[in-house]
Design a protein around this motif. Sequence first.
Motif, PDB file in Angstrom:
ATOM      1  N   ARG A   1       0.908  -1.088  -0.012  1.00 17.14           N
ATOM      2  CA  ARG A   1       0.007   0.066   0.220  1.00 17.14           C
ATOM      3  C   ARG A   1       0.853   0.960  -0.117  1.00 17.14           C
ATOM      4  NH1 ARG A   1       0.143  -2.060   5.091  1.00 17.14           N
ATOM      5  NH2 ARG A   1       0.533  -0.443   6.797  1.00 17.14           N
ATOM      6  N   SER A   2       2.051   1.366   0.559  1.00 17.06           N
ATOM      7  CA  SER A   2       2.870   2.319   0.684  1.00 17.06           C
ATOM      8  C   SER A   2       3.511   2.562  -0.834  1.00 17.06           C
ATOM      9  CB  SER A   2       4.028   2.051   1.608  1.00 17.06           C
ATOM     10  OG  SER A   2       3.391   2.235   3.012  1.00 17.06           O
ATOM     11  N   ARG A   3       3.947   1.333  -1.310  1.00 16.52           N
ATOM     12  CA  ARG A   3       4.521   1.667  -2.894  1.00 16.52           C
ATOM     13  C   ARG A   3       3.327   2.161  -3.759  1.00 16.52           C
ATOM     14  NH1 ARG A   3       6.627  -3.777  -1.315  1.00 16.52           N
ATOM     15  NH2 ARG A   3       4.903  -4.782  -2.356  1.00 16.52           N
ATOM     16  N   GLN A   4       2.251   1.633  -3.559  1.00 19.94           N
ATOM     17  CA  GLN A   4       0.924   2.272  -4.132  1.00 19.94           C
ATOM     18  C   GLN A   4       0.821   3.860  -4.189  1.00 19.94           C
ATOM     19  OE1 GLN A   4      -2.202  -0.189  -2.979  1.00 19.94           O
ATOM     20  NE2 GLN A   4      -1.358  -2.024  -4.178  1.00 19.94           N
ATOM     21  N   ARG A   5       0.823   4.188  -2.764  1.00 17.47           N
ATOM     22  CA  ARG A   5       1.001   5.617  -2.373  1.00 17.47           C
ATOM     23  C   ARG A   5       2.151   6.600  -3.054  1.00 17.47           C
ATOM     24  NH1 ARG A   5      -3.648   8.284  -0.770  1.00 17.47           N
ATOM     25  NH2 ARG A   5      -4.616   6.883   0.747  1.00 17.47           N
ATOM     26  N   LEU A   6       3.251   5.965  -3.102  1.00 17.49           N
ATOM     27  CA  LEU A   6       4.438   6.557  -3.731  1.00 17.49           C
ATOM     28  C   LEU A   6       4.346   6.610  -5.130  1.00 17.49           C
ATOM     29  CD1 LEU A   6       7.202   7.825  -3.548  1.00 17.49           C
ATOM     30  CD2 LEU A   6       8.256   5.591  -3.509  1.00 17.49           C
ATOM     31  N   ALA A   7       3.593   5.570  -5.826  1.00 14.77           N
ATOM     32  CA  ALA A   7       3.564   5.744  -7.153  1.00 14.77           C
ATOM     33  C   ALA A   7       2.443   6.876  -7.492  1.00 14.77           C
ATOM     34  CB  ALA A   7       3.046   4.358  -7.817  1.00 14.77           C
ATOM     35  N   ALA A   8       1.516   7.029  -6.481  1.00 13.48           N
ATOM     36  CA  ALA A   8       0.162   7.848  -6.947  1.00 13.48           C
ATOM     37  C   ALA A   8       0.937   9.199  -6.552  1.00 13.48           C
ATOM     38  CB  ALA A   8      -0.985   7.618  -5.904  1.00 13.48           C
ATOM     39  N   GLU A   9       1.845   9.515  -5.627  1.00 16.38           N
ATOM     40  CA  GLU A   9       2.497  10.881  -5.341  1.00 16.38           C
ATOM     41  C   GLU A   9       3.159  11.177  -6.687  1.00 16.38           C
ATOM     42  OE1 GLU A   9       3.964  10.623  -0.756  1.00 16.38           O
ATOM     43  OE2 GLU A   9       5.440  10.943  -2.295  1.00 16.38           O
ATOM     44  N   ARG A  10       3.764  10.441  -7.389  1.00 19.61           N
ATOM     45  CA  ARG A  10       4.612  10.853  -8.532  1.00 19.61           C
ATOM     46  C   ARG A  10       3.666  11.017  -9.776  1.00 19.61           C
ATOM     47  NH1 ARG A  10       9.205   6.330  -7.524  1.00 19.61           N
ATOM     48  NH2 ARG A  10      10.485   7.598  -5.995  1.00 19.61           N
ATOM     49  N   VAL A  11       2.483  10.438  -9.762  1.00 17.08           N
ATOM     50  CA  VAL A  11       1.481  10.601 -10.723  1.00 17.08           C
ATOM     51  C   VAL A  11       0.780  12.246 -10.849  1.00 17.08           C
ATOM     52  CG1 VAL A  11      -0.923  10.114 -11.515  1.00 17.08           C
ATOM     53  CG2 VAL A  11       0.712   8.310 -11.394  1.00 17.08           C
ATOM     54  N   TRP A  12       0.645  12.420  -9.402  1.00 21.77           N
ATOM     55  CA  TRP A  12       0.228  13.904  -9.120  1.00 21.77           C
ATOM     56  C   TRP A  12       0.999  14.862  -9.459  1.00 21.77           C
ATOM     57  CZ3 TRP A  12      -4.570  15.040  -9.902  1.00 21.77           C
ATOM     58  CH2 TRP A  12      -5.552  13.911  -9.824  1.00 21.77           C
ATOM     59  N   GLN A  13       2.381  14.558  -8.916  1.00 24.61           N
ATOM     60  CA  GLN A  13       3.639  15.485  -9.335  1.00 24.61           C
ATOM     61  C   GLN A  13       3.573  15.672 -10.821  1.00 24.61           C
ATOM     62  OE1 GLN A  13       6.347  13.513  -6.556  1.00 24.61           O
ATOM     63  NE2 GLN A  13       6.585  15.498  -5.573  1.00 24.61           N
ATOM     64  N   ASP A  14       3.851  14.652 -11.571  1.00 25.07           N
ATOM     65  CA  ASP A  14       3.995  14.843 -12.760  1.00 25.07           C
ATOM     66  C   ASP A  14       2.681  15.606 -13.521  1.00 25.07           C
ATOM     67  OD1 ASP A  14       6.332  13.089 -12.801  1.00 25.07           O
ATOM     68  OD2 ASP A  14       5.462  11.484 -13.373  1.00 25.07           O
ATOM     69  N   PHE A  15       1.466  15.354 -13.015  1.00 26.84           N
ATOM     70  CA  PHE A  15       0.328  16.076 -13.496  1.00 26.84           C
ATOM     71  C   PHE A  15       0.778  17.742 -13.383  1.00 26.84           C
ATOM     72  CE2 PHE A  15      -3.428  18.644 -13.025  1.00 26.84           C
ATOM     73  CZ  PHE A  15      -4.024  18.227 -13.851  1.00 26.84           C
ATOM     74  N   GLY A  16       1.225  18.029 -12.042  1.00 25.31           N
ATOM     75  CA  GLY A  16       1.516  19.411 -11.690  1.00 25.31           C
ATOM     76  C   GLY A  16       2.535  19.968 -12.665  1.00 25.31           C
ATOM     77  N   ALA A  17       3.633  19.341 -12.894  1.00 23.46           N
ATOM     78  CA  ALA A  17       4.771  19.783 -13.782  1.00 23.46           C
ATOM     79  C   ALA A  17       4.100  19.992 -15.185  1.00 23.46           C
ATOM     80  CB  ALA A  17       5.876  18.847 -13.854  1.00 23.46           C
TER      81      ALA A  17
END
Length: 292
Positions: A131-147
């Motif tokens: 579940r923590s690996r999934q959260r980290l992947a989701a963080e990166r999705v949203w960071q990429d979206f923002g960029a």
Amino acid sequence: MSTLICLGFGYSAEHFVETFGQKFERIIGTVRGAERAAILNAYHAGRLQALVFDGTHPASELKSAIAEADYALVSVPPDERGDPVAAALGDAFATAKHLRSIVYLSTVGIYGDHGGAWVDEQTPPRPGAARSRQRLAAERVWQDFGARHGVAVAILRLAGIYGPGPNALLQIARGKARRIVKAGQIFNRIHVGDIAQAIDAAFARTASGIFNVADDEPAPPGDPIAFAAQLMGRDPPPEIAFDEAASAMSPMALSFWQECRRVKNDKLKRELGVALRYPSYREGLSALFAEG
């Protein structure tokens, strides 16, 4: 008209809206079922519109709401397929003309086990639990979206949440408190009121980046239970050795106990200007006890 949309109107989001909702002219929150949506619409009549989002098939009404959103709070948990909000609603977010700021609620679990050492936002993540690996992947999705879209995205990594409802006082009152002891084990916690403060500060500053949202004093897991018992004038429950308790734990609970770290919150204070109302479990539990 400033519009806030909460993708995943759960415990933290609802507390944020209760505390800071007056700053927004329109608030929309998503839940998984129609029954829950009806309850929220009745309770928050005139203040909140609850819409159903099951994680896969967003209604056109939800897409339209996102198109008009100025602020988005995202707390829907990811799964093995990824972040459901980004997958189902990414196109709607990409075309939102007024979107200024996204706050994504994550977890300090992405740091993994550090044997009780201190971690901060510069510490490389090494999540152990799925579940923590999934959260980290989701963080990166949203960071990429923002960029890609020029939108501020603040990632708030939350420690163990407590507050009205889920807390040691209630566990003791219901006879369900367990004082488990594991040598060297230590956790950070965070009161839901301080999570609300952090969300508000991130929106107010149009913040980008990662921020740990944790208290000042990581402590052994049994300490809040003993303190709660003291507040209530009761004897604390007997200590239980971790090896004895582990056999009855769920895989999720067991994975939680297999990680140990101390989480720094300096960046939260320095860059977002957050002054914790509850810097340790003692202030938090004392306030909850006084509230009855």
